[in-house]
Enzyme design. Structure first.
Site, mmCIF file in Angstrom:
data_model
loop_
_atom_site.group_PDB
_atom_site.id
_atom_site.type_symbol
_atom_site.label_atom_id
_atom_site.label_comp_id
_atom_site.label_asym_id
_atom_site.label_seq_id
_atom_site.Cartn_x
_atom_site.Cartn_y
_atom_site.Cartn_z
ATOM 1 N N LYS A 16 1.024 -1.163 0.078
ATOM 2 C CA LYS A 16 0.005 0.016 0.026
ATOM 3 C C LYS A 16 0.805 1.168 0.031
ATOM 4 C CE LYS A 16 -3.769 -2.516 2.344
ATOM 5 N NZ LYS A 16 -4.766 -2.341 3.431
ATOM 6 N N TYR A 56 -12.655 -2.499 -3.417
ATOM 7 C CA TYR A 56 -13.051 -2.646 -2.199
ATOM 8 C C TYR A 56 -14.749 -2.461 -2.095
ATOM 9 C CZ TYR A 56 -8.440 -2.091 0.107
ATOM 10 O OH TYR A 56 -7.261 -2.157 0.520
ATOM 11 N N PHE A 64 -14.985 3.295 7.592
ATOM 12 C CA PHE A 64 -13.885 3.569 6.855
ATOM 13 C C PHE A 64 -13.570 3.562 5.507
ATOM 14 C CE2 PHE A 64 -14.132 -0.985 8.087
ATOM 15 C CZ PHE A 64 -13.771 -1.592 6.819
ATOM 16 N N ASN A 123 -1.855 -0.472 7.077
ATOM 17 C CA ASN A 123 -1.330 -1.765 7.355
ATOM 18 C C ASN A 123 -0.463 -2.234 6.190
ATOM 19 O OD1 ASN A 123 -3.447 -2.267 5.667
ATOM 20 N ND2 ASN A 123 -4.539 -3.368 7.303
ATOM 21 N N HIS A 126 -2.116 -5.591 1.276
ATOM 22 C CA HIS A 126 -3.434 -6.316 1.145
ATOM 23 C C HIS A 126 -2.819 -7.730 0.568
ATOM 24 C CE1 HIS A 126 -7.166 -7.022 -0.567
ATOM 25 N NE2 HIS A 126 -6.507 -7.765 -1.666
ATOM 26 N N GLU A 137 -9.784 -10.091 -7.827
ATOM 27 C CA GLU A 137 -8.812 -9.095 -7.826
ATOM 28 C C GLU A 137 -7.772 -8.940 -8.991
ATOM 29 O OE1 GLU A 137 -7.617 -9.319 -3.424
ATOM 30 O OE2 GLU A 137 -9.579 -8.969 -2.806
HETATM 31 P P1 DAT Z 1 -7.574 -7.008 5.450
HETATM 32 O O1 DAT Z 1 -6.982 -6.076 4.691
HETATM 33 O O2 DAT Z 1 -6.747 -7.626 6.677
HETATM 34 O O3 DAT Z 1 -8.166 -7.857 4.472
HETATM 35 P P2 DAT Z 1 -10.406 -5.812 5.483
HETATM 36 O O4 DAT Z 1 -10.639 -6.400 4.086
HETATM 37 O O5 DAT Z 1 -11.477 -6.202 6.567
HETATM 38 O O6 DAT Z 1 -9.140 -6.306 6.060
HETATM 39 O O7 DAT Z 1 -10.201 -4.250 5.337
HETATM 40 C C1 DAT Z 1 -9.658 -3.482 4.184
HETATM 41 C C2 DAT Z 1 -8.773 -2.492 4.737
HETATM 42 O O8 DAT Z 1 -9.685 -1.325 5.327
HETATM 43 C C3 DAT Z 1 -7.859 -2.824 5.796
HETATM 44 O O9 DAT Z 1 -6.585 -3.412 5.364
HETATM 45 C C4 DAT Z 1 -7.668 -1.540 6.684
HETATM 46 C C5 DAT Z 1 -9.131 -1.089 6.707
HETATM 47 N N1 DAT Z 1 -9.940 -1.397 7.630
HETATM 48 C C6 DAT Z 1 -10.490 -2.323 7.953
HETATM 49 N N2 DAT Z 1 -11.018 -2.212 9.156
HETATM 50 C C7 DAT Z 1 -10.899 -1.245 9.549
HETATM 51 C C8 DAT Z 1 -11.374 -0.335 10.874
HETATM 52 N N3 DAT Z 1 -12.149 -0.956 11.785
HETATM 53 N N4 DAT Z 1 -11.025 0.855 10.944
HETATM 54 C C9 DAT Z 1 -10.115 1.408 10.024
HETATM 55 N N5 DAT Z 1 -9.771 0.820 8.982
HETATM 56 C C10 DAT Z 1 -10.180 -0.394 8.798
HETATM 57 MG MG MG Z 2 -9.744 -7.828 3.095
#
Ligand code: DAT
Ligand code: MG
Length: 145
Positions: A16, A56, A64, A123, A126, A137
């Site tokens: 990212k 997304y 978020f 973080n 991805h 994807e």
């Molecule tokens: P991952 O990237 O571990 O698959 P995800 O698909 O649930 O996680 O979410 C996509 C991204 O969105 C994640 O990498 C960071 C952001 N995100 C997820 N949950 C969040 C939250 N509760 N607060 C802020 N950002 C969040």
């Molecule tokens: Mg995810």
């Protein structure tokens, strides 16, 4: 452990914008390669709104969502397709938990990430979370593959 031969899989990995800005592209690629997976494609690119909205889509409507899309458009990402048996599952484990503060040490997010006090979890990486997500994807990011 599985009791049958595992098929070769492909997964989509993104370093990212925070990872690219911090100069961690090499560290992420190193971990993927050191684990034994092969790179099929890699391209540094700044994603546009249409690509990020499709990528997304599952998060549309969440609090978020807009900060996430804005963050992901804030600079280049390194998009990677990696290949090998069980690579989808393996990269999720290499990446660690979504929240970098609590991601286990030894993982990419656990070793290299933290809370920066912003609305979205920055973080670093991805990774596709299932074979269906990986196919979807990869088709979005690398339509010619
Ligand atoms: P991952 O990237 O571990 O698959 P995800 O698909 O649930 O996680 O979410 C996509 C991204 O969105 C994640 O990498 C960071 C952001 N995100 C997820 N949950 C969040 C939250 N509760 N607060 C802020 N950002 C969040
Ligand atoms: Mg995810």
């Amino acid at each position: 452990m599985t009791d049958t031969a595992a098929p070769i899989e492909r997964t989509l990995i993104l370093v990212k914008p925070d990872g690219v800005r911090r100069g961690l592209v090499g560290e992420v690629v190193r971990r993927v390669e050191a684990k034994g997976y092969s790179l099929v494609a890699a391209e540094l690119r700044t994603a546009d709104d249409a690509l990020l909205a499709a990528h997304y889509a599952e998060h549309l409507g969440k609090s978020f969502y807009q900060p996430l899309v804005d963050f992901m458009a804030s600079g280049p990402v390194l998009a990677i397709v990696a290949e090998g048996q069980r690579v989808i599952e393996a990269f999720r484990l290499l990446a660690g938990a979504t929240d970098p503060t609590v991601a286990a040490p030894g993982t990419i997010r656990g070793d290299l990430g933290r809370d920066w006090g912003v609305a979205v979890q920055q973080n670093l990486v991805h990774g596709s979370d299932s074979p269906e997500s990986a196919a979807r994807e990869i088709a979005l990011w690398f339509p010619t593959l």
